[in-house]
Design an enzyme around this catalytic site. Structure first.
Site, PDB file in Angstrom:
ATOM      1  N   ASP A 102       0.800  -1.228   0.000  1.00 30.00           N
ATOM      2  CA  ASP A 102       0.000   0.000   0.000  1.00 30.00           C
ATOM      3  C   ASP A 102       0.831   1.275   0.000  1.00 30.00           C
ATOM      4  OD1 ASP A 102      -2.582  -1.128  -0.109  1.00 30.00           O
ATOM      5  OD2 ASP A 102      -2.412  -1.721   1.991  1.00 30.00           O
ATOM      6  N   ASP A 163      -6.259  -4.657  -5.374  1.00 26.43           N
ATOM      7  CA  ASP A 163      -6.011  -3.263  -4.991  1.00 26.43           C
ATOM      8  C   ASP A 163      -4.619  -2.791  -5.397  1.00 26.43           C
ATOM      9  OD1 ASP A 163      -7.494  -4.992  -3.346  1.00 26.43           O
ATOM     10  OD2 ASP A 163      -7.453  -3.672  -1.628  1.00 26.43           O
TER      11      ASP A 163
HETATM   12  N1  GLY Z   1      -7.155  -1.709  -0.083  1.00 28.22           N
HETATM   13  C1  GLY Z   1      -7.904  -2.322   0.954  1.00 28.22           C
HETATM   14  C2  GLY Z   1      -9.359  -2.223   0.766  1.00 28.22           C
HETATM   15  O1  GLY Z   1      -9.842  -1.771  -0.258  1.00 28.22           O
HETATM   16  O2  GLY Z   1     -10.062  -2.603   1.689  1.00 28.22           O
END
Ligand code: GLY
Length: 378
Positions: A102, A163
């Site tokens: 992330d 993601d």
């Molecule tokens: N990137 C984590 C979520 O969308 O929950």
């Protein structure tokens, strides 16, 4: 049969009112949180102070504040947003809670933006350091970026998630700022692996996918936040629309655009009557399940990035629904911008609450329709 949503795109007056309401909430939150960070989600409709810069969502707070600056030209928003740079610089330089893919979400909004808007060199250097750290998560020979946890954790080894497509823009930016192609090369290989494996033949997506750490072969899909391994987590599908579209923009690879369009088609044909999805696309009207307004906001940004009459019209319908029925405009009892999101239903976290990423992408969507000439920073 699902009723067809025929509502129009929001007109300029509705968008201006929605922006004004969002800015009022952001003003209140700047007074409340300053350079601290709201939690990932609201609790009973309100964000509490999380007590430090950790987790994957803190950058959405300065990200929203930078959008407020870009919408208004008001320097006080820029000062408030820039006040977060020291915390993000310290986090990456001290390697505090950075064992995650992330880093793209975190450092694009907190540090690439102030470099691009204010030539903040501390922010630039922190963003390059974050891109360097992201490269330590590359798993060979699969050529994927491992999403979560320690690289030797057997539960997480070889696993990436949909993601992650939103984290590769940091690598493309790092290549452009350093002149070194190795960041972009990894981003491209990673996206190719997701195109070939996380996107299913019917255009739906797995939430997460494993590759064999030794041989690099694709192994299996598995969910973490969706209803089942074979279902389609709504936010994941929205990340797919926007993420593949951004990777297409950075590479020009037409197969990435095709992947984004396949995600968009499945997302749109599984929407309920009011155009805001339930938290998993397996659910429809009458299911009694909760919506995920954040998936809708992300999808609007992705559809507008894809462009064209059909996707712009769909984005407009979704945005109108968000403004009319999901925003907190006129509801000062909440300090979120959007209500009715879901973080992680299987674990019971942030269910039917506001969340920071939903708020950010809602304001990004409003910025896109307010200023069609605006360039995003992804
Ligand atoms: N990137 C984590 C979520 O969308 O929950």
């Amino acid at each position: 049969m699902t009723a067809i949503d025929v509502r129009p795109s929001p007109d300029a007056e509705a968008v201006a009112a929605a922006v004004a309401a969002a800015l009022t909430t952001i003003d209140r939150n700047i007074a409340t949180f300053g350079t601290n960070y709201p939690g990932d989600t609201t609790t009973g409709g309100n964000y509490l102070d999380r007590g430090g810069n950790f987790g994957w969502t803190t950058s959405f707070w300065p990200g929203m504040t930078w959008l407020a600056h870009e919408l208004t030209g008001d320097a006080s928003y820029a000062r408030a947003a820039a006040g977060h740079v020291p915390s993000f610089a310290d986090r990456i330089h001290s390697l505090s809670d950075v064992d995650t893919h992330d880093l793209g979400f975190l450092y694009t909004l907190s540090c690439v933006v102030p470099w691009q808007l204010a030539e903040d060199t501390v922010a630039r250097d922190a963003a390059v350091a974050a891109a360097d750290h992201l490269l330590t998560r590359v798993l060979e020979p699969a050529g994927i970026i491992q999403a979560w946890g320690d690289m030797s954790d057997p539960r997480q080894q070889g696993r990436t998630i949909i993601d992650s497509l939103m984290n590769t823009p940091l690598l493309f930016w790092a290549s452009s700022i350093t002149g070194e192609s190795r960041y972009a090369d990894i981003a491209r290989r990673h996206t190719e692996q997701l195109r070939d494996n996380i996107l299913r033949p019917d255009g739906t997506t797995f939430h997460t996918f494993y590759w064999d750490p030794a041989g690099g072969e694709p192994v299996r899909g598995e969910t973490e936040q969706g209803s089942s391994d074979e279902s389609c987590w709504a936010r994941g599908q929205a990340w797919g629309i926007y993420g593949f579209a951004l990777n297409h923009r950075h590479t020009g690879d037409p197969s990435f655009r095709a992947a984004a369009e396949r995600c968009a088609e499945r997302f749109l044909d599984r929407l309920p009557a009011d155009s805001v999805p339930y938290w998993d696309l397996v659910f429809g009207d009458g299911s009694g399940q909760e919506r995920d307004s954040s998936a809708a906001a992300i999808a609007v940004c992705g559809l507008l990035t894809l462009g064209g009459d059909r996707y712009r019209a769909a984005a407009g319908r979704i945005l109108t629904s968000l403004i009319d029925d999901y925003s907190t405009a006129g509801k000062p009892d909440s300090n979120a911008l959007l209500r009715h999101g879901v973080y992680d239903k299987p674990k019971g976290v942030g269910v039917d609450e506001g969340n920071l990423w939903g708020d950010y992408f809602y304001l990004e969507a409003l910025t896109r329709v307010t200023r069609p000439d605006w360039s995003d920073h992804w």
